[in-house]
Design an enzyme around this catalytic site. Sequence first.
Site, short mmCIF file in Angstrom:
data_model
loop_
_atom_site.label_atom_id
_atom_site.label_comp_id
_atom_site.label_asym_id
_atom_site.label_seq_id
_atom_site.Cartn_x
_atom_site.Cartn_y
_atom_site.Cartn_z
N CYS A 132 -6.40 2.08 5.67
CA CYS A 132 -7.02 0.84 6.14
C CYS A 132 -6.42 0.48 7.51
CB CYS A 132 -6.75 -0.28 5.14
SG CYS A 132 -5.01 -0.77 5.04
N CYS B 255 -2.56 0.06 7.41
CA CYS B 255 -1.81 1.31 7.25
C CYS B 255 -1.96 2.22 8.46
CB CYS B 255 -2.24 1.99 5.96
SG CYS B 255 -1.80 1.01 4.50
N HIS C 99 0.85 -1.18 0.00
CA HIS C 99 0.00 0.00 0.00
C HIS C 99 0.89 1.24 0.00
CE1 HIS C 99 -3.89 -1.93 1.80
NE2 HIS C 99 -3.25 -2.77 1.01
N GLU D 8 0.89 3.91 1.76
CA GLU D 8 1.32 4.36 3.08
C GLU D 8 2.49 3.53 3.61
OE1 GLU D 8 -3.31 4.46 3.33
OE2 GLU D 8 -1.79 3.43 2.14
#
Length: 176
Positions: free
Chosen positions: A102, A105, A72, A74
């Site tokens: 999410c 993260c 991801h 992040e």
Amino acid sequence: MKDRPHSGAPFADPASIARPSDDDRFMREALAEGRRAADHGDVPIGAAIVRDGSIVARAGNRREVDADPTAHAEIIAIREAARALGRWRLSDCALYVTVEPCAMCAGAAVLARIALVVFGAPDEKAGAVRSVAELLDATWMNHRPRWRLYPELRDEVERLLSDFFVMQRKSRPEAD
């Protein structure tokens, strides 16, 4: 979805953390990273880590291109920031991300001791800052980053996501 930002005290001196007047510039950088992610077939989410008014790391999603479920934006940006700064504690940094983080993260932001998380659009299905869960406000967490929504680019972020998913559906072969 709750409208109240976290009001706890960050570990860093508030003067060293990105101010709301900085949000547009850094959120646009995160949005550019999201657009680059879409160019290689990943969901167009982008992130930037900011320290003392400068970007120290930036990334877009790379799950598809890296075949990595943890890639991801992040997570990649946090890893790059830690490498760039030579430390895992990012307590004087802000994380700008186009879409509400999410659970993975948000948890990574807590574990990295990020001082502030700023996001451009909520994620009603998986957002773990204020939509589905409130991990950054959880009193049982060892660190509680401040957070704020930057709604000025919400329409642009949501349009980028919507356009991406429309193109994804169109590019799938029809079932026989």
